[in-house]
Motif scaffolding. Structure first.
Motif, PDB file in Angstrom:
ATOM      1  N   THR A 197      -6.190 -18.172   6.969  1.00 15.03           N
ATOM      2  CA  THR A 197      -5.820 -19.505   7.468  1.00 15.03           C
ATOM      3  C   THR A 197      -4.490 -19.977   6.887  1.00 15.03           C
ATOM      4  N   THR A 217      -0.841 -19.122  -7.176  1.00 16.51           N
ATOM      5  CA  THR A 217      -0.669 -20.429  -6.520  1.00 16.51           C
ATOM      6  C   THR A 217      -1.418 -21.536  -7.232  1.00 16.51           C
ATOM      7  N   GLN A 271      -8.373 -28.001   8.378  1.00 12.90           N
ATOM      8  CA  GLN A 271      -8.112 -28.858   7.229  1.00 12.90           C
ATOM      9  C   GLN A 271      -8.602 -28.182   5.946  1.00 12.90           C
ATOM     10  N   PRO A 272      -7.786 -28.206   4.859  1.00  8.41           N
ATOM     11  CA  PRO A 272      -8.245 -27.676   3.578  1.00  8.41           C
ATOM     12  C   PRO A 272      -9.440 -28.486   3.059  1.00  8.41           C
ATOM     13  N   GLN A 323      -4.056 -20.991   3.828  1.00  7.75           N
ATOM     14  CA  GLN A 323      -4.295 -21.875   2.693  1.00  7.75           C
ATOM     15  C   GLN A 323      -4.739 -21.056   1.482  1.00  7.75           C
ATOM     16  N   GLU A 331      -5.558 -23.809  -4.978  1.00  8.38           N
ATOM     17  CA  GLU A 331      -4.654 -24.566  -5.835  1.00  8.38           C
ATOM     18  C   GLU A 331      -5.311 -25.057  -7.119  1.00  8.38           C
ATOM     19  N   SER A 338      -8.956 -25.222  -0.912  1.00  8.14           N
ATOM     20  CA  SER A 338      -7.841 -25.615  -1.791  1.00  8.14           C
ATOM     21  C   SER A 338      -8.320 -25.836  -3.224  1.00  8.14           C
ATOM     22  N   PRO A 360      -7.102 -21.116  12.737  1.00  5.47           N
ATOM     23  CA  PRO A 360      -6.182 -22.201  12.384  1.00  5.47           C
ATOM     24  C   PRO A 360      -5.723 -22.926  13.657  1.00  5.47           C
ATOM     25  N   PRO A 361      -5.293 -24.220  13.543  1.00  8.49           N
ATOM     26  CA  PRO A 361      -5.141 -24.956  12.283  1.00  8.49           C
ATOM     27  C   PRO A 361      -6.453 -25.598  11.841  1.00  8.49           C
ATOM     28  N   ASN A 413      -4.739 -15.396   2.619  1.00  8.56           N
ATOM     29  CA  ASN A 413      -5.832 -16.059   3.326  1.00  8.56           C
ATOM     30  C   ASN A 413      -5.508 -16.088   4.810  1.00  8.56           C
ATOM     31  N   PRO A 436     -10.107 -22.195   4.423  1.00  5.59           N
ATOM     32  CA  PRO A 436      -9.034 -22.973   3.791  1.00  5.59           C
ATOM     33  C   PRO A 436      -9.504 -23.742   2.552  1.00  5.59           C
TER      34      PRO A 436
END
Length: 778
Positions: free
Chosen positions: A703, A735, A647-648, A705, A708, A676, A644-645, A701, A674
């Motif tokens: 990371t 989540t 992007q999802p 993330q 969703e 999503s 990390p960081p 996770n 990550p």
């Protein structure tokens, strides 16, 4: 005729069904069957239509099925029809089988059949087919007479035999026999498309599909009396390494000694493992086993009613096979042994010069036999049986390896010694499998790895990569390091080829063949420093065969399984520099995904450039089969994911074929990348895949993330599978904000489960259900 008699008639038809399907001229007897009342006009019309549609075998099956519905006594009518048709050669096997059925139950034999079975001179004639059969046994050989040979010592020895070959591995020798699939072997030609197809099926381990294309032998007796033919003098039992040739020979001996099996054909049975013949002659070894007096009596009777099993023809040197005086007498029909029946078991490459009356190939286990073997391996332990089979279903590639009995023994032993579970990745499992196979070959009794199996050039080239290889294949015997390097180079050349530029550096490119090269010549082996003139065994990984090919004949070789070739190719690539690995990965990843899946597993993707390439494949938008391959590479490498960081992204696996193994791979990616949104619509996902997906669903996770959105639209998930999906919604750490399960066969019970789960969920805001992708906001 009684109903009891009809039972014997039906059994006779069933036992000879394969013979009739292969050889009966069905059109020639239809009118006669109609006039005798065995068929109706509708039956005749239907069968004619099948034959006209080039489905003659289906027509014969239909005919046999219909005549079995006739009243008791139909077999006599059918027998008379056969006698007066072009298929009259099938009448005698029919009569003999029916008489055998009746005599076994002390039932009277109808005069018409008794007369036929007792006569060898009159009609109907014996069954003679255009096969490789050259010499059949003389008529007096089938007569019963009291053998002068004392076989008590032999029977005592055979009763102590294990059904499987004794080796130093596995630790627990299997003490049971499971029926092997046997098929009549034909001559192999490169022009025969059907046989090439069967070869490919064999390499992929699809025995069930092979048996759909070739009628299997129904019983061990069919080895000696297949299709009603008299017992040939010489029978070849062929098969690759570990396929069960030794097991088959042992089982014949055990059943003959304990149960009187084949007693109507043989009074004496001599099993001779040729690997045990060292400096002594074969004749001396046989005398030591049965005694000089018994040996003299057998010679006096010309070997009449004696079955001689020469087990492991390929394990004896070519020089010994060609010069042993006893073998020359036995195989060249010397008058001293002209009436003996000889059965030879061998790998195909070693017996191209042997002229046999029958060639039978052992093709291993189908799905039912695999289950039976596992059940016998874990008696009274249903939990272990179900656990093993369930885990095996999670690995389709591994399942296809288990058609070879020795492979299955190894996998079962790995499972038994590893706390009743298989390794978590395919790479780990194949590493164990490869090491155990090589250990078994090294430890074989009286078998040594005699140089030069590989040349000194290969050994010098191996100096720089030996450490890498030993690290990848922990536990590999030192004697096998050079062998693995040579075989891995050969496997590599089946997928790729290399050339040298003007500066003498190696450059890599895809090979000139459109498909992977799976058949290799002696020239191919020599280019990889494998010397086939030395004692060459293949070490359980490479097997040879003899291919009749115009204008010359040659020996050819192939790996025991396509996945073994892919794994060894990956081993070779893993010994190259990281730059060379990256070049191959970028150019040929899509063409050979299994190879690079193993490369990722063997190297752990320690190269940041390799990881970035695979990670970029994960994040591709739209529907792309590359994505699911990248998911498998991530799982096999056990990589912890990006730091990390990050992007999802959306992991889109829609419209890909999805297996239970893929469910394990996806959960690994969800735990370290990550993701999503996870889209898996049109993937043919069933309840089993959903169960695994939920069972290994990560709660956290690396990371930060968490998932969703989950899209499972247009799959095969029923209410049973929906119960597993709802477990994700019922957890406190849920989540998910959006869930799509429309176009799945979910009943009212499944909808009730969804309703109940929503009572305990506070994260979900969008639910897709119904048959038209309907969405409802919660």
């Amino acid at each position: 005729m009684s109903l009891d008699s009809k039972k014997f008639e039906d059994q006779t038809i069933d036992r000879l069904a394969a013979t009739f399907i292969e050889h009966l001229d069905v059109i020639g007897i239809l009118d006669h069957c109609l006039s005798e009342g065995l068929l109706t006009n509708d039956d005749v019309g239907r069968i004619r239509a099948l034959v006209k549609d080039n489905r003659s075998k289906d027509g014969v099956r239909d005919l046999l099925s219909q005549i079995k519905r006739s009243a008791p006594g139909y077999l006599e009518k059918f027998y008379n029809i056969l006698i007066n048709s072009k298929s009259n050669f099938l009448a005698e096997p029919l009569a003999e089988e029916y008489c055998k059925q009746l005599e076994a139950k002390n039932k009277p034999v109808p005069s018409i059949f008794a007369k036929s079975s007792a006569s060898t001179d009159g009609q109907p004639p014996s069954l003679h087919l255009t096969t490789t059969e050259s010499t059949s046994a003389p008529a007096h050989k089938r007569m019963k007479w009291s053998s002068p040979v004392d076989v008590s010592r032999l029977k005592e020895r055979y009763c102590k035999l294990l059904p499987t070959a004794k080796t130093d591995w596995p630790k627990h020798n299997v003490l049971h026999y499971v029926r092997l699939a046997l098929v009549e072997k034909e001559d192999v030609t490169r022009r025969d498309e059907k046989l090439n197809e069967i070869t490919k099926l064999s390499l992929r381990g699809d025995v069930d599909e092979i048996l759909k294309k070739k009628e299997p032998l129904g019983d061990l007796r069919d080895i000696f009396h297949y299709l009603g033919k008299p017992c040939p003098r010489l029978i070849l039992i062929l098969g690759g390494p570990g396929i069960g040739k030794t097991t088959l020979a042992n089982e014949i001996c055990i059943k003959w000694a304990r149960d009187g099996y084949l007693a109507e054909d043989f009074d004496a049975l001599i099993l001779l493992p040729l690997r045990c013949v060292q400096q002594r002659s074969v004749e001396e070894v046989i005398m030591g086993r049965i005694g000089r007096e018994n040996y003299r009596k057998l010679e006096e009777s010309a070997g009449n009613r004696c079955l001689m099993i020469l087990e492991g023809w390929d394990e004896m040197s070519v020089e010994r096979r060609q010069n042993d005086p006893f073998l020359l007498k036995l195989l060249n029909e010397c008058p001293i042994w002209e009436d003996a029946t000889v059965m030879i078991t061998s790998r195909p490459h070693a017996c191209e010069d042997v002229v046999a009356g029958r060639r039978i190939e052992v093709v291993g286990f189908g799905s039912e036999e695999i289950r039976e073997f596992v059940e016998k391996s874990f008696p009274n332990d249903a939990r272990s049986v179900d656990g093993f089979l369930q885990q095996l279903d999670e690995y389709p590639q591994l399942h296809s390896l288990c058609y070879v009995p020795m492979n299955l023994v190894m996998v079962v032993d790995i499972f038994d010694c590893n706390e009743k579970k298989l390794p978590s990745t395919l790479t780990d499992l194949y590493q164990l499998f490869m090491v155990m196979t090589l250990q078994r070959e090294v430890n074989k009794e009286n078998v040594k790895m005699k140089p030069p199996f590989y040349s000194s050039v290969a050994v010098r080239a191996a100096d720089g990569v030996e450490e890498t290889l030993c690290r990848m294949l922990a536990g590999i015997p030192k004697q096998a390091v050079g062998i693995v390097l040579c075989l891995s180079r050969l496997a590599y050349r089946g997928f790729f080829d290399w050339y040298c530029d003007r500066e003498g550096k190696r450059r890599y490119g895809v090979n000139k063949w459109r498909d992977p090269k799976i058949i290799f010549t002696e020239s191919d082996l020599n280019k990889c420093d494998i010397d086939v003139t030395a004692t060459f065994d293949g070490f359980g990984l490479l097997k040879g065969t003899h291919v009749h090919q115009l204008p010359t004949d040659t020996n050819t070789y192939n790996f025991a399984h396509l996945t073994i070739q892919e794994f060894l190719c990956a081993v070779y690539i893993s010994t190259l520099s990281q730059q060379e690995q990256l070049v191959l990965l970028r150019e040929h990843y899509q063409q050979y995904p299994n190879v690079f899946m193993f490369v990722c597993g063997l190297t752990g993707m320690v190269s940041s450039e390799m990881f970035q390439f695979i990670y970029s494949e994960l994040t591709l938008p739209g529907y792309d089969p590359v994505v699911i391959r990248a998911v498998r590479c991530m799982y096999e490498s056990k990589h912890s994911g990006p730091a990390p960081p990050v992007q999802p992204f959306t992991l889109n696996m829609s419209e890909n074929s999805f297996s239970p193994y893929d469910a394990l791979c996806v959960t690994h990616v969800l735990s370290c990348c990550p993701v999503s949104q996870l889209k898996m619509s049109w993937c043919s996902i069933g309840n089993k895949e959903v169960e695994l997906l939920v069972k290994h669903y990560p709660n956290k996770n690396t990371t930060g993330q968490l998932l969703e959105e989950l899209d499972l639209t247009d799959n095969n998930i029923t209410s049973e599978g929906m119960e597993h999906v709802m477990k994700i919604l019922r957890t406190r750490s849920a989540t998910l904000r959006a869930l799509y399960v429309s176009h799945n066969p979910i009943s009212d019970d499944g909808m009730a489960l969804i309703s109940e789960a929503l009572k305990h969920n506070t994260s979900l805001t969008l639910l897709g259900v119904g048959g038209e992708n309907k969405k409802c906001h919660i």
